[in-house]
Design a protein around this motif. Structure first.
Motif, PDB file in Angstrom:
ATOM      1  N   SER A   1       0.813  -1.225   0.000  1.00 59.03           N
ATOM      2  CA  SER A   1       0.000   0.000   0.000  1.00 59.03           C
ATOM      3  C   SER A   1       0.843   1.269   0.000  1.00 59.03           C
ATOM      4  CB  SER A   1      -0.919   0.015   1.228  1.00 59.03           C
ATOM      5  OG  SER A   1      -0.177   0.294   2.426  1.00 59.03           O
ATOM      6  N   ALA A   2       2.161   1.154  -0.154  1.00 58.84           N
ATOM      7  CA  ALA A   2       3.048   2.314  -0.044  1.00 58.84           C
ATOM      8  C   ALA A   2       2.660   3.432  -0.999  1.00 58.84           C
ATOM      9  CB  ALA A   2       4.497   1.893  -0.280  1.00 58.84           C
ATOM     10  N   GLY A   3       2.365   3.095  -2.258  1.00 57.32           N
ATOM     11  CA  GLY A   3       1.967   4.129  -3.217  1.00 57.32           C
ATOM     12  C   GLY A   3       0.685   4.824  -2.795  1.00 57.32           C
ATOM     13  N   ALA A   4      -0.274   4.047  -2.313  1.00 57.37           N
ATOM     14  CA  ALA A   4      -1.534   4.628  -1.834  1.00 57.37           C
ATOM     15  C   ALA A   4      -1.289   5.518  -0.621  1.00 57.37           C
ATOM     16  CB  ALA A   4      -2.522   3.521  -1.488  1.00 57.37           C
ATOM     17  N   GLN A   5      -0.330   5.132   0.228  1.00 59.22           N
ATOM     18  CA  GLN A   5       0.002   5.966   1.383  1.00 59.22           C
ATOM     19  C   GLN A   5       0.522   7.333   0.947  1.00 59.22           C
ATOM     20  OE1 GLN A   5       2.513   4.142   4.401  1.00 59.22           O
ATOM     21  NE2 GLN A   5       1.744   2.109   3.866  1.00 59.22           N
ATOM     22  N   VAL A   6       1.366   7.333  -0.084  1.00 64.36           N
ATOM     23  CA  VAL A   6       1.911   8.606  -0.573  1.00 64.36           C
ATOM     24  C   VAL A   6       0.778   9.512  -1.051  1.00 64.36           C
ATOM     25  CG1 VAL A   6       3.310   9.688  -2.373  1.00 64.36           C
ATOM     26  CG2 VAL A   6       4.170   7.663  -1.166  1.00 64.36           C
ATOM     27  N   ARG A   7      -0.152   8.960  -1.801  1.00 63.01           N
ATOM     28  CA  ARG A   7      -1.265   9.768  -2.323  1.00 63.01           C
ATOM     29  C   ARG A   7      -2.162  10.276  -1.193  1.00 63.01           C
ATOM     30  NH1 ARG A   7      -0.956   5.273  -5.756  1.00 63.01           N
ATOM     31  NH2 ARG A   7      -0.092   5.788  -7.818  1.00 63.01           N
ATOM     32  N   GLU A   8      -2.490   9.400  -0.264  1.00 67.21           N
ATOM     33  CA  GLU A   8      -3.362   9.800   0.836  1.00 67.21           C
ATOM     34  C   GLU A   8      -2.694  10.862   1.701  1.00 67.21           C
ATOM     35  OE1 GLU A   8      -6.047   7.509   4.134  1.00 67.21           O
ATOM     36  OE2 GLU A   8      -3.911   7.015   4.132  1.00 67.21           O
ATOM     37  N   ALA A   9      -1.420  10.653   2.031  1.00 66.13           N
ATOM     38  CA  ALA A   9      -0.712  11.605   2.881  1.00 66.13           C
ATOM     39  C   ALA A   9      -0.530  12.954   2.187  1.00 66.13           C
ATOM     40  CB  ALA A   9       0.642  11.035   3.290  1.00 66.13           C
ATOM     41  N   THR A  10      -0.332  12.921   0.869  1.00 64.36           N
ATOM     42  CA  THR A  10      -0.225  14.177   0.120  1.00 64.36           C
ATOM     43  C   THR A  10      -1.514  14.974   0.232  1.00 64.36           C
ATOM     44  OG1 THR A  10       1.334  13.175  -1.468  1.00 64.36           O
ATOM     45  CG2 THR A  10       0.188  15.180  -2.155  1.00 64.36           C
ATOM     46  N   THR A  11      -2.640  14.301   0.116  1.00 67.26           N
ATOM     47  CA  THR A  11      -3.932  14.968   0.231  1.00 67.26           C
ATOM     48  C   THR A  11      -4.159  15.504   1.641  1.00 67.26           C
ATOM     49  OG1 THR A  11      -4.886  13.554  -1.488  1.00 67.26           O
ATOM     50  CG2 THR A  11      -6.430  14.638   0.011  1.00 67.26           C
ATOM     51  N   LEU A  12      -3.851  14.690   2.648  1.00 66.86           N
ATOM     52  CA  LEU A  12      -4.055  15.110   4.035  1.00 66.86           C
ATOM     53  C   LEU A  12      -3.190  16.312   4.385  1.00 66.86           C
ATOM     54  CD1 LEU A  12      -4.148  11.579   5.716  1.00 66.86           C
ATOM     55  CD2 LEU A  12      -6.077  13.143   5.436  1.00 66.86           C
ATOM     56  N   ALA A  13      -1.955  16.308   3.898  1.00 71.31           N
ATOM     57  CA  ALA A  13      -1.071  17.445   4.170  1.00 71.31           C
ATOM     58  C   ALA A  13      -1.552  18.693   3.450  1.00 71.31           C
ATOM     59  CB  ALA A  13       0.358  17.108   3.752  1.00 71.31           C
ATOM     60  N   ALA A  14      -2.058  18.519   2.224  1.00 70.81           N
ATOM     61  CA  ALA A  14      -2.559  19.669   1.456  1.00 70.81           C
ATOM     62  C   ALA A  14      -3.791  20.274   2.117  1.00 70.81           C
ATOM     63  CB  ALA A  14      -2.885  19.230   0.033  1.00 70.81           C
ATOM     64  N   GLU A  15      -4.556  19.452   2.821  1.00 69.75           N
ATOM     65  CA  GLU A  15      -5.765  19.941   3.496  1.00 69.75           C
ATOM     66  C   GLU A  15      -5.467  20.629   4.824  1.00 69.75           C
ATOM     67  OE1 GLU A  15      -8.054  16.397   3.802  1.00 69.75           O
ATOM     68  OE2 GLU A  15      -8.798  16.495   1.727  1.00 69.75           O
ATOM     69  N   THR A  16      -4.211  20.559   5.255  1.00 73.54           N
ATOM     70  CA  THR A  16      -3.793  21.202   6.500  1.00 73.54           C
ATOM     71  C   THR A  16      -3.080  22.505   6.179  1.00 73.54           C
ATOM     72  OG1 THR A  16      -3.485  19.014   7.521  1.00 73.54           O
ATOM     73  CG2 THR A  16      -2.459  20.890   8.614  1.00 73.54           C
ATOM     74  N   ASP A  17      -3.442  23.567   6.854  1.00 75.67           N
ATOM     75  CA  ASP A  17      -2.836  24.875   6.595  1.00 75.67           C
ATOM     76  C   ASP A  17      -1.443  24.941   7.214  1.00 75.67           C
ATOM     77  OD1 ASP A  17      -2.229  27.469   6.036  1.00 75.67           O
ATOM     78  OD2 ASP A  17      -3.730  28.363   7.384  1.00 75.67           O
ATOM     79  N   LEU A  18      -0.445  24.844   6.355  1.00 72.90           N
ATOM     80  CA  LEU A  18       0.940  24.920   6.797  1.00 72.90           C
ATOM     81  C   LEU A  18       1.592  26.246   6.426  1.00 72.90           C
ATOM     82  CD1 LEU A  18       2.070  21.341   5.640  1.00 72.90           C
ATOM     83  CD2 LEU A  18       1.496  22.036   7.967  1.00 72.90           C
ATOM     84  N   SER A  19       0.819  27.129   5.835  1.00 71.59           N
ATOM     85  CA  SER A  19       1.384  28.364   5.276  1.00 71.59           C
ATOM     86  C   SER A  19       2.032  29.250   6.327  1.00 71.59           C
ATOM     87  CB  SER A  19       0.301  29.147   4.533  1.00 71.59           C
ATOM     88  OG  SER A  19      -0.765  29.481   5.413  1.00 71.59           O
ATOM     89  N   HIS A  20       1.482  29.255   7.553  1.00 69.72           N
ATOM     90  CA  HIS A  20       2.012  30.168   8.563  1.00 69.72           C
ATOM     91  C   HIS A  20       3.380  29.749   9.082  1.00 69.72           C
ATOM     92  CE1 HIS A  20       0.758  27.058  11.373  1.00 69.72           C
ATOM     93  NE2 HIS A  20       1.464  27.679  12.300  1.00 69.72           N
ATOM     94  N   LEU A  21       3.818  28.511   8.740  1.00 71.64           N
ATOM     95  CA  LEU A  21       5.120  28.061   9.215  1.00 71.64           C
ATOM     96  C   LEU A  21       6.248  28.962   8.742  1.00 71.64           C
ATOM     97  CD1 LEU A  21       4.934  24.167   8.750  1.00 71.64           C
ATOM     98  CD2 LEU A  21       4.972  25.441  10.900  1.00 71.64           C
ATOM     99  N   ALA A  22       6.071  29.537   7.556  1.00 72.36           N
ATOM    100  CA  ALA A  22       7.128  30.381   6.994  1.00 72.36           C
ATOM    101  C   ALA A  22       6.968  31.851   7.372  1.00 72.36           C
ATOM    102  CB  ALA A  22       7.154  30.240   5.475  1.00 72.36           C
ATOM    103  N   ASP A  23       5.925  32.185   8.118  1.00 68.11           N
ATOM    104  CA  ASP A  23       5.668  33.595   8.434  1.00 68.11           C
ATOM    105  C   ASP A  23       6.809  34.239   9.213  1.00 68.11           C
ATOM    106  OD1 ASP A  23       3.289  33.394   7.141  1.00 68.11           O
ATOM    107  OD2 ASP A  23       2.035  33.287   8.959  1.00 68.11           O
ATOM    108  N   GLU A  24       7.468  33.456  10.040  1.00 66.54           N
ATOM    109  CA  GLU A  24       8.542  34.009  10.871  1.00 66.54           C
ATOM    110  C   GLU A  24       9.917  33.835  10.229  1.00 66.54           C
ATOM    111  OE1 GLU A  24       8.261  32.729  14.960  1.00 66.54           O
ATOM    112  OE2 GLU A  24       6.096  32.442  14.749  1.00 66.54           O
TER     113      GLU A  24
END
Length: 401
Positions: free
Chosen positions: A43-66
């Motif tokens: 399931s490794a390939g499916a894990q990559v796709r699922e994790a990519t989607t989950l990370a994209a749905e999480t707002d990480l933009s503020h990490l670079a604010d500082e």
């Protein structure tokens, strides 16, 4: 090849000898894998796709604010900690920020507001991840949590208003490495530390799918590199060396999987470090001495009976490198060739696995996929259930008391 059951149930104690015929018996492989480790690895390939989607749905933009952090610390244990090693090698030596992996509940005194802490735990309950995440939040560090949804780690992240990427846990953490690794890479990308784009992730997922198909249980040994690796490794002392930083991380991953899935003692290292001492293993009692004292007419299946020591089996994981890395690639290729020659003159067998792919992440995936499957086939051939590791369970239970 005949098997010799030891006392105790198969899958717990297993068999001393390796059942070669099992490799080309897909129904029997499935019967010995009740926990579904082969399916989880596939399931490794499916894990990559699922994790990519989950990370994209999480707002990480503020990490670079500082701005650029002083350091990035990936904290966790076991497979979770390996994600930090993967990030460091994908980021490479040109990364302007040190990427560190921390595996202890002891929180480094220097971690503070200038740093980014990525806490990773498949269960979301790792003491290491929880302790450092809590302290990082108190000290004002930028924090990212990655792990099981609804877990204590998610609660810590929410308490400090930090992003949390929920990764569903399915089985053993080691079988979910890609689901944990991709969010770590995405967090680092948000910080501008790695150049991993959607195409890289998609191509890596495709590579993992293709390798899963090539290494599937129904593919016969003569066309299945993972089954061949397992057969070659059976009854040996594995020595696994990677010829680049990327391949060295893949070698350590292979060692982790062999220890857990097949219960084999393993030596792993970067090939450069091996040349500074560990290559001496080739002259030892499991190397040249064992080969010189072995009866050439003896039945190798009876080694355990005759008392002959197990032999070293060297596996070289080689990273071809990208076009702009040719000079480094040539250096590591030369070292690999020399080690093969030294081993051959001592009667020690060597397997070579060369990375493929257009990005560092895809090349890493090509090394990990085949070796992950090989570790499972080796365990199954000895009658072990790769998903169940009784000693690990016993250790955790004893520590809880």
């Amino acid at each position: 090849m005949a098997t010799s059951p030891l006392d105790g149930a198969a899958g717990v104690r297993g068999n001393r000898f390796f059942d070669e015929a099992l490799l080309d018996n897909a129904p029997a492989l499935a019967a010995r894998d009740p926990g579904g480790m082969l399916r989880a690895i596939a399931s490794a390939g499916a894990q990559v796709r699922e994790a990519t989607t989950l990370a994209a749905e999480t707002d990480l933009s503020h990490l670079a604010d500082e701005g650029r952090p002083r350091a990035v610390v990936v904290v966790g244990a076991g497979t979770a900690a390996r994600t930090g090693d993967i990030l460091a090698t994908i980021a490479g030596p040109r990364c302007l920020v040190p990427v560190l992996t921390h595996r202890s509940v002891e929180v480094p005194g220097w971690i503070g507001a200038a740093d980014v802490v990525i806490a990773v735990s498949a269960s979301g309950r790792s003491p290491e991840a929880l302790a450092v995440a809590e302290m990082a939040g108190r000290r004002g560090a930028r924090l990212v949590g990655i792990g099981a949804p609804g877990s204590p780690l998610q609660s810590v992240a929410e308490r400090y208003r930090a992003p949390f990427i929920p990764v569903p846990r399915r089985g053993a953490a080691r079988a979910n490495m890609w689901g944990l690794t991709v969010p770590v890479l995405m967090a680092a990308r948000a910080l501008g530390l790695v150049k991993v784009n959607e195409a890289d992730l998609a191509e890596t997922a495709v590579r993992l799918d293709q390798d899963a198909d090539r290494c599937r249980p129904t593919a016969e040994t003569f066309v299945n590199i993972s089954k061949t690796l397992a057969l070659n490794m059976a009854g040996s002392v594995p020595v696994i060396w990677g010829d680049s930083p990327l391949a060295a991380v893949a070698a350590v991953r292979y060692g982790d999987m062999l220890s857990a899935n097949a219960r084999y003692p393993v030596v792993t290292d970067a090939l450069g470090e091996a040349g500074r001492g560990r290559v001496g293993l080739l002259d030892g009692v499991f190397g040249a001495l064992a080969a010189s004292e072995r009866d050439i007419f003896a039945d190798p299946d009876l080694d355990d009976v005759t008392g002959d020591p197990p032999r070293l089996r060297v596996v070289l994981l080689c990273d071809g490198g990208l076009a702009d890395e040719n000079s480094a690639a040539q250096t590591t290729d030369r070292r690999a060739e020399v080690v093969q020659d030294i081993a051959a003159r001592r009667g020690i067998e060597v397997d070579v696995l060369t990375a493929e792919g257009g990005s560092a992440l895809e090349r890493f995936a090509s090394l990990v996929a085949a070796t992950d499957f090989a570790s499972v086939y080796l365990g199954l051939g000895h009658g072990l259930d790769p998903m169940a590791v009784p000693a690990v369970t016993e250790l955790k239970e004893q520590l809880r008391k």
